[in-house]
Design a protein around this motif. Structure first.
Motif, short mmCIF file in Angstrom:
data_model
loop_
_atom_site.label_atom_id
_atom_site.label_comp_id
_atom_site.label_asym_id
_atom_site.label_seq_id
_atom_site.Cartn_x
_atom_site.Cartn_y
_atom_site.Cartn_z
N LYS A 99 22.43 1.26 3.90
CA LYS A 99 23.10 2.56 3.78
C LYS A 99 22.84 3.41 5.02
N VAL A 102 24.78 2.02 7.92
CA VAL A 102 26.19 2.33 7.75
C VAL A 102 26.42 3.80 8.03
N ASN A 103 25.55 4.67 7.54
CA ASN A 103 25.71 6.10 7.77
C ASN A 103 25.60 6.44 9.26
N ASN A 107 31.22 1.79 9.86
CA ASN A 107 31.68 0.46 9.48
C ASN A 107 32.29 -0.28 10.63
#
Length: 108
Positions: A99, A102-103, A107
Motif C-alpha cells: 500500500k 502504491v501510494n 500504479n
C-alpha cells in the motif's frame, strides 16, 4: 520323720527342679518362636510397604504423565495460535508495504 516321707520330699524336690528346668526350656522355645514370628511379620510388612510404595509411585507417574500431556497439548495449541498470528502479521506488513509503495509511486 519316716524314711518314706523323706523319700517323698526328695522326689517332690526333684520333680520341682525338673519342672523348673522344663519351664525354662519351654520359655526359651517360646521366645525363639516369638522372635521368628516377629521377623516373619517384619519381612511381610516390609514387602507390603514396598508393594504399596511401588503402586503409589506408578499412580503418581501416571498422574504426572497425564498432566504433562495436557500441558503439551495446551502449549501446542498456543504455539499454533502464535504461528498463525505471526503469519497474519507478516501478511499485514507485506500488505502495508505494498500500500505504501502504491501510494508513493502509484500504479505505474
Amino acid at each position: 520323720m519316716s524314711l518314706e516321707t523323706v523319700q517323698y520330699v526328695k522326689e517332690a524336690e526333684e520333680r520341682a527342679a525338673k519342672l523348673e528346668l522344663d519351664s525354662l526350656s519351654e520359655m526359651k522355645n517360646i521366645k525363639a518362636e516369638a522372635q521368628v514370628t516377629i521377623e516373619e511379620h517384619k519381612k511381610r510388612v516390609s514387602l507390603e510397604l514396598k508393594d504399596y510404595e511401588f503402586s503409589q509411585q506408578k499412580e503418581y507417574d501416571k498422574k504426572i504423565a497425564s498432566i504433562k500431556d495436557e500441558k503439551d497439548k495446551v502449549v501446542a495449541v498456543e504455539v499454533e495460535e502464535m504461528k498463525q498470528s505471526v503469519q497474519m502479521n507478516k501478511t499485514n506488513v507485506v500488505n502495508d508495504i505494498v500500500k505504501e509503495v502504491v501510494n508513493r509511486y502509484g500504479n505505474s
